[in-house]
Motif scaffolding. Structure first.
Motif, PDB file in Angstrom:
ATOM      1  N   ARG A   1       0.824  -1.206   0.000  1.00 12.47           N
ATOM      2  CA  ARG A   1       0.000   0.000   0.000  1.00 12.47           C
ATOM      3  C   ARG A   1       0.856   1.253   0.000  1.00 12.47           C
ATOM      4  O   ARG A   1       0.497   2.287  -0.578  1.00 12.47           O
ATOM      5  CB  ARG A   1      -0.915  -0.017   1.224  1.00 12.47           C
ATOM      6  N   ARG A   2       2.037   1.190   0.594  1.00  9.56           N
ATOM      7  CA  ARG A   2       2.920   2.353   0.694  1.00  9.56           C
ATOM      8  C   ARG A   2       3.511   2.746  -0.661  1.00  9.56           C
ATOM      9  O   ARG A   2       4.024   3.841  -0.817  1.00  9.56           O
ATOM     10  CB  ARG A   2       4.020   2.069   1.719  1.00  9.56           C
ATOM     11  N   TRP A   3       3.452   1.830  -1.626  1.00  6.98           N
ATOM     12  CA  TRP A   3       3.890   2.123  -2.995  1.00  6.98           C
ATOM     13  C   TRP A   3       2.694   2.066  -3.952  1.00  6.98           C
ATOM     14  O   TRP A   3       2.851   1.806  -5.135  1.00  6.98           O
ATOM     15  CB  TRP A   3       4.973   1.131  -3.429  1.00  6.98           C
TER      16      TRP A   3
ATOM     17  N   GLU B   1       6.652  -1.386 -11.534  1.00  6.23           N
ATOM     18  CA  GLU B   1       6.352  -2.602 -10.794  1.00  6.23           C
ATOM     19  C   GLU B   1       7.153  -2.697  -9.499  1.00  6.23           C
ATOM     20  O   GLU B   1       8.274  -2.187  -9.406  1.00  6.23           O
ATOM     21  CB  GLU B   1       6.664  -3.825 -11.666  1.00  6.23           C
ATOM     22  N   THR B   2       6.568  -3.374  -8.513  1.00  5.80           N
ATOM     23  CA  THR B   2       7.232  -3.543  -7.216  1.00  5.80           C
ATOM     24  C   THR B   2       8.616  -4.161  -7.369  1.00  5.80           C
ATOM     25  O   THR B   2       9.583  -3.714  -6.733  1.00  5.80           O
ATOM     26  CB  THR B   2       6.368  -4.423  -6.295  1.00  5.80           C
ATOM     27  N   GLY B   3       8.729  -5.158  -8.213  1.00  5.38           N
ATOM     28  CA  GLY B   3      10.004  -5.851  -8.374  1.00  5.38           C
ATOM     29  C   GLY B   3      11.084  -5.028  -9.040  1.00  5.38           C
ATOM     30  O   GLY B   3      12.258  -5.423  -9.041  1.00  5.38           O
ATOM     31  N   LYS B   4      10.697  -3.888  -9.617  1.00  5.14           N
ATOM     32  CA  LYS B   4      11.662  -3.034 -10.310  1.00  5.14           C
ATOM     33  C   LYS B   4      12.005  -1.772  -9.521  1.00  5.14           C
ATOM     34  O   LYS B   4      12.645  -0.855 -10.033  1.00  5.14           O
ATOM     35  CB  LYS B   4      11.127  -2.654 -11.688  1.00  5.14           C
ATOM     36  N   ILE B   5      11.581  -1.715  -8.268  1.00  2.00           N
ATOM     37  CA  ILE B   5      11.839  -0.545  -7.431  1.00  2.00           C
ATOM     38  C   ILE B   5      13.347  -0.285  -7.314  1.00  2.00           C
ATOM     39  O   ILE B   5      14.135  -1.210  -7.133  1.00  2.00           O
ATOM     40  CB  ILE B   5      11.212  -0.763  -6.029  1.00  2.00           C
ATOM     41  N   LYS B   6      13.706   0.994  -7.416  1.00  2.00           N
ATOM     42  CA  LYS B   6      15.102   1.386  -7.227  1.00  2.00           C
ATOM     43  C   LYS B   6      15.346   2.008  -5.856  1.00  2.00           C
ATOM     44  O   LYS B   6      16.491   2.258  -5.473  1.00  2.00           O
ATOM     45  CB  LYS B   6      15.516   2.401  -8.300  1.00  2.00           C
TER      46      LYS B   6
ATOM     47  N   GLU C   1       6.474 -10.385  -0.517  1.00  2.00           N
ATOM     48  CA  GLU C   1       5.470  -9.633  -1.264  1.00  2.00           C
ATOM     49  C   GLU C   1       6.009  -9.109  -2.594  1.00  2.00           C
ATOM     50  O   GLU C   1       5.307  -8.385  -3.306  1.00  2.00           O
ATOM     51  CB  GLU C   1       4.934  -8.473  -0.413  1.00  2.00           C
ATOM     52  N   GLY C   2       7.249  -9.456  -2.921  1.00  2.00           N
ATOM     53  CA  GLY C   2       7.772  -9.108  -4.233  1.00  2.00           C
ATOM     54  C   GLY C   2       8.732  -7.946  -4.286  1.00  2.00           C
ATOM     55  O   GLY C   2       9.200  -7.575  -5.371  1.00  2.00           O
TER      56      GLY C   2
END
Length: 351
Positions: free
Chosen positions: A112-114, A120-125, A142-143
């Protein structure tokens, strides 16, 4: 040339966590902080001595772009509020390859914070500072990318738990002061219930006061984002007996003042429960839903006691003895560890 750090926080929880680290960061003469605070966190920014500009919880992409252009940050430092403001800046940092550090402030609702992320969550920097290994594991499941999560500890809890120990007040007298820390039930995921938890608590305290002969005062503090509901008004207007008094705290009452007057604190799962324990106050979390291992571990570390929202369990809690402060450096290292992540991203040395 100084490194520019754009610091943005919206909700109070994020404001407390981010400012605890930012207070130390500004001591580094190689950094220059520009601070944007949400409306509910202005008091936190002021208390930490920051000059700041107010920002809305929900902002447009264009607003974030304008601030980014004016600031030209070398690093973005944010909390994880409920609106989109912080994420709008993180989306910009993602596109422009600006280093981003995010300080998590609580043990739940990770995705929820993103929510407003455009990637995508998996590509967060983002370099994410989290409280413990449990949190890292839960986020990874959660990924979230494991290599972007740093177990730093909680900077605000580091700050308040390690400022010096307060002796527990046994309060063997006739008067008992109880503080209830309310939160909007729908925000914390409580939608289906037969009786409002505050009503259960109030009826339990009323019965306790009658049976014990003690005068009991209950103060209800609404969450900063909470409006008084009809159910809470009903509880405030229909209570107990001659030994039991209940009131709503004033909007100007500071948490520090309320805690200083309290012998026992009840609540759900807010960071204010940890503030109570940092003052060595007997503190209980009304257990209305399953909690993650990370939060359970944090409660145990702080000495917060989960208790069922039933009359029997609440009265047992009122009759229980004191809770000793844990030994050692409780929640220690959170500030320094967050600073290490920040300065590593800025390629700065620590002074």
């Amino acid at each position: 040339m100084k490194k520019k750090v754009l610091t943005v926080f919206d909700d109070p929880g994020g404001g407390l966590a981010v400012t605890a680290a930012a207070e130390e960061l500004r001591k580094n003469t190689e950094t220059e902080l520009t601070v944007y605070s949400g409306k509910l966190s202005k008091e936190i920014a002021e208390g930490a001595g920051f000059k700041y500009k107010e920002i809305e919880s929900m902002i447009s992409k264009e607003t974030a772009e304008e601030i980014f252009r004016d600031t030209t940050p070398d690093l973005l430092l944010t909390g994880t509020g409920g609106g989109n403001a912080e994420q709008q800046f993180r989306n910009l940092a993602y596109r422009e390859n600006t280093p981003s550090v995010v300080i998590l402030d609580y043990w739940k609702d990770y995705k929820r914070r993103w929510l407003y992320s455009d990637h995508e969550t998996g590509k967060i920097k983002d370099n994410i500072c989290v409280m413990d290994d449990y949190t890292k594991q839960e986020m990874t499941e959660e990924g979230f990318p494991e290599n972007k999560i740093y177990v730093t500890g909680h900077p605000y809890l580091d700050k308040i738990f390690n400022k010096g120990r307060k002796e527990f007040n046994q309060n063997a007298g006739d008067n008992l002061n109880i503080l209830f820390l309310s939160q909007p039930l729908e925000i914390i995921g409580i939608k289906n219930y037969d009786i409002h938890p505050l009503k259960v608590l109030s009826e339990s305290i009323s019965e306790y006061s009658e049976n014990s002969g003690r005068k009991v005062s209950l103060t209800v503090r609404l969450h900063p984002s909470e409006n008084i509901s009809g159910e809470i008004s009903e509880v405030l207007n229909n209570h107990g007996n001659e030994n039991y008094d209940i009131r709503l705290s004033e909007s100007g009452d500071r948490m520090s003042g309320l805690l200083s007057e309290s012998d026992i604190v009840f609540g759900y799962n807010s960071i204010a429960l940890f503030e109570a324990r940092a003052e060595n106050i007997k503190t209980f979390s009304l257990n209305l839903f399953p909690i993650k291992d990370s939060l359970r571990n944090a409660f145990e570390t702080a000495g917060i006691k989960p208790t069922e929202a039933s009359k029997t369990e609440i009265i047992n809690a009122l009759n229980s003895g004191s809770v000793l402060m844990p030994e050692g450096n409780v929640f220690g290292g959170g500030i320094n560890n967050c600073l290490n992540v920040i300065t590593d991203c800025l390629y700065l040395s620590r002074h």
